[in-house]
Design a protein around this motif. Structure first.
Motif, short mmCIF file in Angstrom:
data_model
loop_
_atom_site.label_atom_id
_atom_site.label_comp_id
_atom_site.label_asym_id
_atom_site.label_seq_id
_atom_site.Cartn_x
_atom_site.Cartn_y
_atom_site.Cartn_z
N GLY A 282 0.83 -1.20 0.00
CA GLY A 282 0.00 0.00 0.00
C GLY A 282 0.86 1.25 0.00
N LYS A 283 1.84 1.25 0.88
CA LYS A 283 2.71 2.42 1.00
C LYS A 283 3.50 2.65 -0.29
CE LYS A 283 5.42 4.78 4.42
NZ LYS A 283 5.92 4.81 5.77
N GLN A 284 4.00 1.56 -0.87
CA GLN A 284 4.82 1.72 -2.07
C GLN A 284 4.01 2.22 -3.25
OE1 GLN A 284 8.15 -1.08 -2.74
NE2 GLN A 284 7.37 -2.25 -1.02
N VAL A 285 2.75 1.75 -3.35
CA VAL A 285 1.92 2.22 -4.46
C VAL A 285 1.47 3.66 -4.20
CG1 VAL A 285 -0.25 1.84 -5.69
CG2 VAL A 285 1.17 -0.10 -5.07
N ALA A 286 1.28 3.99 -2.93
CA ALA A 286 0.80 5.33 -2.59
C ALA A 286 1.88 6.39 -2.71
CB ALA A 286 0.23 5.32 -1.17
N GLU A 287 3.12 5.95 -2.69
CA GLU A 287 4.23 6.90 -2.58
C GLU A 287 4.27 7.99 -3.67
OE1 GLU A 287 7.87 4.80 -2.10
OE2 GLU A 287 8.51 6.08 -0.45
N ILE B 238 1.84 9.27 -5.25
CA ILE B 238 0.74 10.21 -4.99
C ILE B 238 1.11 11.13 -3.84
CG2 ILE B 238 -1.72 10.36 -4.41
CD1 ILE B 238 -1.90 7.42 -5.45
N TRP B 239 1.68 10.52 -2.80
CA TRP B 239 2.13 11.29 -1.64
C TRP B 239 3.18 12.32 -2.06
CZ3 TRP B 239 7.15 11.34 0.35
CH2 TRP B 239 7.31 11.93 1.61
N GLN B 240 4.07 11.89 -2.96
CA GLN B 240 5.17 12.77 -3.36
C GLN B 240 4.70 13.90 -4.28
OE1 GLN B 240 8.76 12.71 -2.70
NE2 GLN B 240 8.42 14.69 -3.64
N HIS B 241 3.91 13.53 -5.30
CA HIS B 241 3.64 14.52 -6.35
C HIS B 241 2.30 15.22 -6.21
CE1 HIS B 241 7.21 13.27 -8.53
NE2 HIS B 241 6.81 12.02 -8.47
N LYS C 133 -2.93 8.93 4.40
CA LYS C 133 -4.22 8.26 4.47
C LYS C 133 -4.92 8.31 3.11
CE LYS C 133 -8.23 8.21 7.50
NZ LYS C 133 -9.19 9.03 6.73
N ASP C 134 -5.01 9.51 2.53
CA ASP C 134 -5.66 9.65 1.23
C ASP C 134 -4.90 8.89 0.14
OD1 ASP C 134 -7.38 11.23 2.54
OD2 ASP C 134 -6.68 13.14 1.68
N ALA D 99 -4.30 4.16 -3.41
CA ALA D 99 -3.54 2.96 -3.75
C ALA D 99 -4.46 1.75 -3.79
CB ALA D 99 -2.41 2.75 -2.75
N GLY D 100 -5.42 1.69 -2.86
CA GLY D 100 -6.38 0.59 -2.83
C GLY D 100 -7.15 0.52 -4.14
N LYS D 101 -7.59 1.71 -4.62
CA LYS D 101 -8.34 1.74 -5.88
C LYS D 101 -7.45 1.29 -7.05
CE LYS D 101 -11.17 5.54 -4.32
NZ LYS D 101 -10.97 6.99 -4.27
#
Ligand SMILES: Nc1ncnc2c1ncn2[C@@H]1O[C@H](COP(=O)(O)OP(=O)(O)O)[C@@H](O)[C@H]1O
Ligand SMILES: [Mg+2]
Lengths: 315, 323
Positions: free
Chosen positions: B111-116, B118-121, B127-128, B133-135
């Motif tokens: 989850g964290k790796q896929v979200a990264e 989005i978090w960065q850019h 949380k968001d 990432a789930g989607k």
């Protein structure tokens, strides 16, 4: 997780038994026993007295009986009494153990906070001037024993600047500043000598980790370099470093014991040295036992940290 | 005509190695249009990955662009600041790597790796970002996607990991996705699934896709255009249909003949290209394919053929072999 802890604790049992046998036997193998010393001190020399004292101290029994008596006592929390002062060993340990623990803890803190950042820096600037300097420094620390450095620290500043490290022990709770002023010099010396191996290990592991595909993936996401290092590389790099710290536990305790002599710190080290000279068996075995158990516990903590860092171990 | 999204012109890349300087790319020119799928084909060592990595600016400390330019959406990437290139990576250009086993960080959750990215850019909270990432994991058809956000890479199969890599690449809806041999390390049975998934999702986003492969057989179904690489150069480029119908470079013909077909005679030998791919630190003189070329002429040993348009939109670099 709880299961893991229980399993690890059970695995400690055989090691503990083995340790206790070595601890019990080793002091008794040193030539010259306590009775000789006592007799010599009191100038009595009839064969009769010897038997009386032996019986009084329980040393007339066969050694395996002595061992079992001791184990039963230890299990009930009684480490015996000093043969000379007649005070309970546990009481003495309660005074000295926290002091040695403090020294060891401070030294570990110094070691890790020196070794890990510098190891990382060294890896990121591979083959730069800074890398060579830190690597040479760590080699030097590896080669020079901390007691020799300690002697230098005692002698040269006092010759050159008429300054010597403080040697007056003050309990931490009484005056934390004075306590730390006294403890910091030996803690730094011990910490630096421990940091050498950890620093090299951190550097090597960091270089290895930075070559991995997942670091390239992290960079391909457009992460900032410090995030790549801290979030993606550091944890992978620390897994083997933590193991190394566990293996260094005996060095840490051994080093603390030696530096206590030099800096006159009333910890387990001083207690042990006196007890060995006096062949004070219960004190010596008590200290050894505590040291042995501490090392085992440190390694238990290391194992658990390991599983926190590495999800593969956890599941 | 629209300007291409990515335009590589005359790109040369060098690596410093213990054995001296290695020129990995020698005057590579490529274009990728918006929404287009380009395949880069060639044997291993021909410079495909280096081409991709130089677009992302990830050549590492030992490699560097020594000539030419890379333009993305009208901007030069070669002259851009590190900071600017970092902002483009994972955001406007994403990459999928060959090794799903080692390309994910073993100590961070999926989850964290896929979200990264989005978090960065996208400046989202963790949380968001993890919610998105789930989607994304659902989008790439990972079963029980929501429950698996907290799992680690070792709990996924190779095919599933490559789906995770695709989700990660799509996270910021990039304009360009480069997939470097995305299925080479996978079972034959999942290769087609992964490629179709990748193709469909990029088509939906109207992103451009560059598929790097050493297997011309893979290309036909997914690519609009094909570029064939050999020894750090592009030797032929054309639309996929044209290239299949009318290959013009002897190396392309050789690659084509080495594709196993369903219609081949049972027991018939596959035609393979004789000889070894060239060693970039010691390239043959002239056309670097000449030692393996059945049609080599004296001229081929002396000078390097230029990439020339021999049919409309069909380029090749060869002196005079007629196909
Ligand atoms: N990091 C590197 N250091 C030195 N040489 C490299 C490096 N990466 C690639 N090369 C050189 O570039 C050549 C092409 O590599 P690559 O692009 O990975 O080939 P492929 O077409 O298989 O992806 C390699 O054969 C090697 O000689
Ligand atoms: Mg490659």
């Amino acid at each position: 997780m709880r299961l893991l802890i229980i399993r690890r604790l059970l695995a400690l049992l055989p090691t503990l038994i083995f340790t206790s046998i070595i601890v019990f036997a080793s002091i008794r193998m040193i030539p010259g026993d306590v009775i000789d010393l006592m007799l010599a001190q009191n100038d009595i020399s009839t064969g009769n007295d010897r038997a009386v004292i032996e019986a009084a101290l329980g040393l007339d029994q066969p050694i395996y009986i002595q061992y079992f008596v001791w184990v039963v006592d230890v299990l009930s929390g009684d480490l015996g009494r000093s043969l000379w002062q007649n005070t309970p060993v546990t009481e003495q340990l309660a005074l000295t153990l926290p002091i040695t623990f403090e020294l060891g803890f401070l030294a570990l803190l110094v070691a890790l906070s020196v070794a890990i950042p510098i190891g990382i820096y060294s890896a990121m600037r591979q083959d730069s001037m800074g890398d060579y300097i830190t690597r040479s420094f760590s080699l030097l620390m590896l080669a020079v024993p901390s007691f020799w450095l300690a002697t230098l620290v005692m002698v040269f500043p006092s010759v050159w600047w008429r300054w010597a490290p403080p040697l007056q022990y003050t309990p931490f709770l009484e005056d934390p500043v004075a306590n730390l002023a006294h403890m910091s010099v030996p803690a730094i010396l011990l910490g630096l000598s421990l940091s050498a191996v950890t620093m090299r290990m951190t550097r090597t592991m960091m270089l290895e980790v930075l070559r991995q595909d997942y670091i390239r993936t992290a960079r391909a996401k457009g992460l900032k370099e410090n995030i790549v290092i801290v979030r993606h590389a550091l944890r992978n790099c620390l897994i083997p470093v933590v193991t190394l710290v566990g293996l260094q536990a005996p060095l840490l305790i051994g080093g603390a014991v030696i530096l206590e002599q030099i800096f006159v710190i009333p910890g387990m080290g001083l207690m042990l040295l006196e007890a060995v000279f006096q062949r004070d068996y219960p004190v010596v075995t008590g200290v050894f036992l505590v040291v042995g158990v501490s090392i085992l516990l440190i390694n238990l903590v290391v194992d658990l940290t390991y599983s926190l860092l590495d999800p593969k171990v956890r599941s | 005509m629209m300007d291409p999204l990515l335009s590589i012109s005359n790109l040369s890349v060098n690596f410093k190695t213990e054995r001296g300087n290695v020129q990995a790319l020698d005057g590579v020119s490529l274009e990728v249009n918006e929404g287009e799928t380009l395949a880069i084909v060639g044997e291993s060592g021909s410079g495909k990955s280096v081409t991709a990595l130089s677009v992302l600016g990830l050549l590492g400390d030992s490699g560097g662009v020594s000539g030419g330019d890379i333009e993305f959406a009208g901007e030069s990437l070669v002259n851009a600041s590190d900071e600017h290139r970092r902002e483009i990576r994972g955001n406007q250009i994403a990459m999928i790597f060959q090794e799903p086993m080692s390309s994910l960080n073993p100590v961070l959750t999926i989850g964290k790796q896929v979200a990264e990215p989005i978090w960065q850019h996208r400046n989202k909270s963790w949380k968001d970002a993890i919610c998105e990432a789930g989607k994304l994991l659902e989008l790439v058809s990972i079963p029980d996607a929501q429950e698996r956000l907290g799992d680690y890479p070792h709990q996924f199969s190779g095919g599933m990991r490559q789906r995770v890599m695709i989700a990660m690449a799509l996270a910021c809806q990039p304009k360009l996705i480069i997939a470097d041999e995305p299925t080479t390390a996978l079972d034959v049975t999942v290769q087609a699934q992964i490629l179709s998934l990748l193709k469909n999702l990029t088509t939906e986003l109207n992103s451009s896709l560059v598929i790097i492969t050493h297997d011309l057989g893979v290309v036909a179904r997914y690519a609009n255009r094909v570029a064939v690489m050999y020894g750090g150069r592009i030797v032929e480029t054309a639309s996929a249909a044209e290239l299949y119908r009318n290959p013009q470079h002897p190396y392309t013909v050789g690659l084509m003949n080495s594709i196993p077909t369903l219609h081949g005679k049972p027991g018939a030998r596959l035609n393979t290209i004789i000889g070894q791919p060239p060693d970039l630190s010691n390239l043959p003189s002239g056309c670097s394919f000449h030692p393996r070329c059945p049609f080599a002429k004296p001229q081929c040993m002396q000078s390097k053929p230029k990439l020339e348009e021999i049919f409309p939109n069909h380029f090749r670099a060869c002196f005079g072999y007629e196909g």
